[in-house]
Structures are given as C-alpha cells and as structure tokens.
Design a protein around this motif. Structure first.
Motif, short mmCIF file in Angstrom:
data_model
loop_
_atom_site.label_atom_id
_atom_site.label_comp_id
_atom_site.label_asym_id
_atom_site.label_seq_id
_atom_site.Cartn_x
_atom_site.Cartn_y
_atom_site.Cartn_z
N ASN A 229 0.83 -1.21 0.00
CA ASN A 229 0.00 0.00 0.00
C ASN A 229 0.86 1.26 0.00
O ASN A 229 0.54 2.24 -0.66
N ALA A 230 1.96 1.22 0.74
CA ALA A 230 2.86 2.38 0.77
C ALA A 230 3.48 2.61 -0.61
O ALA A 230 3.56 3.76 -1.07
N ARG A 231 3.90 1.57 -1.25
CA ARG A 231 4.48 1.72 -2.59
C ARG A 231 3.43 2.26 -3.57
O ARG A 231 3.72 3.10 -4.42
N ARG A 232 2.21 1.78 -3.44
CA ARG A 232 1.12 2.26 -4.29
C ARG A 232 0.87 3.75 -4.03
O ARG A 232 0.67 4.53 -4.97
N ALA A 233 0.91 4.16 -2.76
CA ALA A 233 0.73 5.58 -2.42
C ALA A 233 1.85 6.42 -3.03
O ALA A 233 1.61 7.52 -3.54
N TYR A 234 3.07 5.90 -2.97
CA TYR A 234 4.19 6.64 -3.55
C TYR A 234 4.03 6.76 -5.07
O TYR A 234 4.29 7.83 -5.64
N LEU A 235 3.61 5.68 -5.70
CA LEU A 235 3.39 5.74 -7.15
C LEU A 235 2.29 6.73 -7.51
O LEU A 235 2.39 7.44 -8.52
N ASP A 236 1.23 6.79 -6.69
CA ASP A 236 0.18 7.79 -6.91
C ASP A 236 0.76 9.20 -6.79
O ASP A 236 0.43 10.09 -7.58
N TYR A 237 1.60 9.40 -5.79
CA TYR A 237 2.24 10.71 -5.62
C TYR A 237 3.15 11.00 -6.82
O TYR A 237 3.18 12.13 -7.33
N ALA A 238 3.89 10.00 -7.28
CA ALA A 238 4.77 10.19 -8.44
C ALA A 238 3.96 10.58 -9.67
O ALA A 238 4.38 11.46 -10.44
N ARG A 239 2.80 9.96 -9.87
CA ARG A 239 1.93 10.34 -10.99
C ARG A 239 1.48 11.80 -10.85
O ARG A 239 1.42 12.53 -11.84
#
Length: 163
Positions: free
Chosen positions: A43-53
């Motif tokens: 979930n943390a990695r997914r949140a970071y990828l959302d932030y990166a987008r």
C-alpha cells in the motif's frame, strides 16, 4: 501392554499434540503478521506511485525550483490561487510521507527518498512550519524528517530567488 503403559502413551501423545498445536498457532500468527506487513508495504508503494503520478502531472509543484513563487506574498506567478494549489500539493506529499514512513521501516532507501521529496520544498516548510496550522500538526508528526529535509534542501538547493 499394561494399563499404565497405555496411560503413559496417552500422556505422551497428548503432550506432543499440544506442542504441535502451539507450534502451529505460533506459525499462523507469524504468517499473519508477515502478511500484514507485506500488505502495508505494498500500500505504501502504491501511495508513492500515486504521488509520483501527481508529480508528473504537476512537475512544477513536485520540484518548485522553477516556480515564480513568492513566499512573502504567498503567490505563484502573482496568483494566490496557484499558491493554494501548491499548498494542497504539499498536503498530499506530507500525507504520502507519513503513510509511507508508518507502513515501512523508518530506515533505509525509502526513508531517504521521502526526505528528498520534502527537501525539494524546504523553503516553504522552513518558512511556514511554525505559522500555518496544518504544518504545525505535520511538524509534530514529522519533526525529525522536517529538520533533515530542510538541512538537505539548504545544502542541495540554496535559494535562487527572492522569497
């Protein structure tokens, strides 16, 4: 076989059964705990990828070195609305950082990445962390990360404009 031998064997088998049962419970608990940690990290990695987008969509907010930002007037390109949009971007960043640090180890490469993301915004964080209410709350939660990011930002990205 004597009756006492049967009682003795029953006792041995009961003890073995309970030991295996306790061992199975320990293994199940450890598996659940590991699975929960893996889920949190995913979930943390997914949140970071959302932030990166979001950073790709708004690169000037993700790396504000090229913004015409005036911290004194709280404007970007003379626009108060753009400055407010930047502050919402910072809010998303801080939520991502907090979630990420809470969900993963507070050590290692990912923590350094979170500090670097904050360091891009060191001037804003440094100026307003004791003034704006939302930043005061975040500064309580992320005090060491704020301090580290501000120091890193000052070293890597010295001020290049009037703020």
């Amino acid at each position: 076989m004597w009756p006492s031998d049967i009682v003795y064997l029953q006792t041995i088998f009961s003890i073995v059964f309970y030991v295996f049962g306790i061992g199975a419970a320990i293994v199940a608990f450890a598996s659940l705990r590991a699975n929960r940690q893996n889920q949190r990290e995913a979930n943390a990695r997914r949140a970071y990828l959302d932030y990166a987008r979001l950073g790709i969509e708004y690169p000037e907010f993700a790396f504000p070195r090229h913004l015409e930002i005036n911290l004194e007037k709280q404007t970007i390109k003379e626009s108060r609305l753009e400055f407010e949009r930047y502050e919402w971007f910072i809010s998303i960043l801080l939520g991502t950082v907090r979630f990420f640090l809470e969900s993963t180890s507070r050590k290692g490469m990912w923590r350094k990445m979170m500090i670097l993301q904050l360091a891009y915004h060191w001037e804003y964080l440094d100026k307003y962390r004791n003034e704006k209410e939302y930043l005061k709350q975040w500064a309580l939660e992320l005090k060491s990360e704020f301090n580290e990011a501000i120091a890193l930002g000052k070293r890597l990205y010295p001020p290049n404009r009037t703020t």
